[in-house]
Design a protein around this motif. Structure first.
Motif, PDB file in Angstrom:
ATOM      1  N   TYR A   1       3.799  -0.229   2.368  1.00  0.00           N
ATOM      2  CA  TYR A   1       3.306  -0.639   3.681  1.00  0.00           C
ATOM      3  C   TYR A   1       2.476  -1.906   3.557  1.00  0.00           C
ATOM      4  O   TYR A   1       1.877  -2.159   2.509  1.00  0.00           O
ATOM      5  CB  TYR A   1       2.390   0.432   4.288  1.00  0.00           C
ATOM      6  CG  TYR A   1       3.060   1.743   4.590  1.00  0.00           C
ATOM      7  CD1 TYR A   1       4.206   1.815   5.370  1.00  0.00           C
ATOM      8  CD2 TYR A   1       2.520   2.933   4.112  1.00  0.00           C
ATOM      9  CE1 TYR A   1       4.807   3.031   5.664  1.00  0.00           C
ATOM     10  CE2 TYR A   1       3.109   4.151   4.405  1.00  0.00           C
ATOM     11  CZ  TYR A   1       4.258   4.196   5.185  1.00  0.00           C
ATOM     12  OH  TYR A   1       4.845   5.396   5.467  1.00  0.00           O
TER      13      TYR A   1
ATOM     14  N   TYR B   1       0.843  -1.194   0.000  1.00  0.00           N
ATOM     15  CA  TYR B   1       0.000   0.000   0.000  1.00  0.00           C
ATOM     16  C   TYR B   1       0.878   1.244   0.000  1.00  0.00           C
ATOM     17  O   TYR B   1       1.938   1.266   0.617  1.00  0.00           O
ATOM     18  CB  TYR B   1      -0.910  -0.003   1.231  1.00  0.00           C
ATOM     19  CG  TYR B   1      -1.866  -1.170   1.242  1.00  0.00           C
ATOM     20  CD1 TYR B   1      -3.149  -1.030   0.755  1.00  0.00           C
ATOM     21  CD2 TYR B   1      -1.475  -2.414   1.725  1.00  0.00           C
ATOM     22  CE1 TYR B   1      -4.031  -2.100   0.744  1.00  0.00           C
ATOM     23  CE2 TYR B   1      -2.337  -3.484   1.716  1.00  0.00           C
ATOM     24  CZ  TYR B   1      -3.619  -3.330   1.222  1.00  0.00           C
ATOM     25  OH  TYR B   1      -4.489  -4.382   1.210  1.00  0.00           O
TER      26      TYR B   1
ATOM     27  N   GLY C   1       5.360   4.587   1.687  1.00  0.00           N
ATOM     28  CA  GLY C   1       5.177   3.177   1.408  1.00  0.00           C
ATOM     29  C   GLY C   1       6.490   2.583   0.928  1.00  0.00           C
ATOM     30  O   GLY C   1       7.485   3.285   0.828  1.00  0.00           O
TER      31      GLY C   1
ATOM     32  N   TYR D   1      -0.284   0.831   6.579  1.00  0.00           N
ATOM     33  CA  TYR D   1      -0.992   1.746   5.685  1.00  0.00           C
ATOM     34  C   TYR D   1      -2.136   2.450   6.420  1.00  0.00           C
ATOM     35  O   TYR D   1      -2.285   3.672   6.319  1.00  0.00           O
ATOM     36  CB  TYR D   1      -1.513   0.964   4.475  1.00  0.00           C
ATOM     37  CG  TYR D   1      -2.553   1.668   3.663  1.00  0.00           C
ATOM     38  CD1 TYR D   1      -2.209   2.720   2.816  1.00  0.00           C
ATOM     39  CD2 TYR D   1      -3.885   1.287   3.717  1.00  0.00           C
ATOM     40  CE1 TYR D   1      -3.174   3.370   2.057  1.00  0.00           C
ATOM     41  CE2 TYR D   1      -4.848   1.929   2.963  1.00  0.00           C
ATOM     42  CZ  TYR D   1      -4.484   2.964   2.137  1.00  0.00           C
ATOM     43  OH  TYR D   1      -5.445   3.606   1.393  1.00  0.00           O
TER      44      TYR D   1
END
Length: 152
Positions: free
Chosen positions: A128, A103, A126, A133
Motif C-alpha cells: 500500500y 506499507y 499490501g 495503509y
C-alpha cells in the motif's frame, strides 16, 4: 586425539553458523536477511508446507513493529526500481535515493495460505501507499501503539 577434538569443534561451529536466527516476531514469523541482497525481509520459520522458510515480504524492510496480533512493515521494493537500470551501481544508487515506500500489514490471527488465483497470501495486506495503509490499519483495528516511525 587432539586434532580429532579440534575437527569436531570446528564442524559444530560451522554448522551452528549456517542459519540466521533473525528476530522472532511471533507466530512463526521472523525478520531475517535475504541471501541475495543481504536486505532485511519478513519470512515464516517453517514455510507454508512445513519445510524451508517462506519469504512473505521481500525488498528491504526499513522498519517494522509487531505485537501478538499484527506485524506492520514499511519497505522499499528493489523490483520496482532496479529494472529501469542496466548498470548495477546506478540501480543501487537509485534504490537508496528513492523515496518510494510500500506499507504492509500481517494479521497473525489468520492462517497463512497462498491463493494461486490472486497470487497473494491470505493474511498479508499490501503493498500500500501511505494513505491506503492508514485506511487498512483502521479497517483491521491495528493498535496505534504499533508505530513505524515514518514521517512522509
Amino acid at each position: 586425539m587432539r586434532q580429532r577434538k579440534l575437527t569436531y569443534l570446528l564442524a559444530i561451529f560451522l554448522c551452528s553458523c549456517n542459519e540466521d536466527p533473525g528476530i522472532n516476531l511471533g507466530n512463526n514469523y521472523k525478520l531475517a536477511y535475504s541471501a541475495q541482497e543481504g536486505d532485511p525481509i519478513i519470512v515464516t520459520d517453517k514455510g507454508i508446507r512445513g519445510d524451508a522458510p517462506t519469504q512473505i515480504i521481500g525488498g528491504k524492510v526499513l522498519n517494522f513493529a509487531f505485537d501478538s496480533t499484527f506485524i506492520v512493515v514499511v519497505q522499499k521494493d528493489r523490483d520496482s526500481i532496479m529494472p529501469r537500470y542496466s548498470n548495477l551501481s546506478q540501480a543501487d544508487q537509485a534504490f537508496f535515493q528513492s523515496p518510494l515506500k510500500q506499507y504492509w500489514i500481517i494479521d497473525k490471527r489468520a492462517k497463512l495460505f497462498f491463493d494461486t488465483k490472486t497470487k497473494k497470501y491470505s493474511n498479508v495486506y499490501g503493498p500500500y501507499d501511505k494513505k491506503e495503509y492508514e485506511q487498512m490499519r483502521t479497517e483491521l483495528s491495528v493498535p496505534l501503539t504499533l508505530d513505524l516511525g515514518v514521517k512522509d
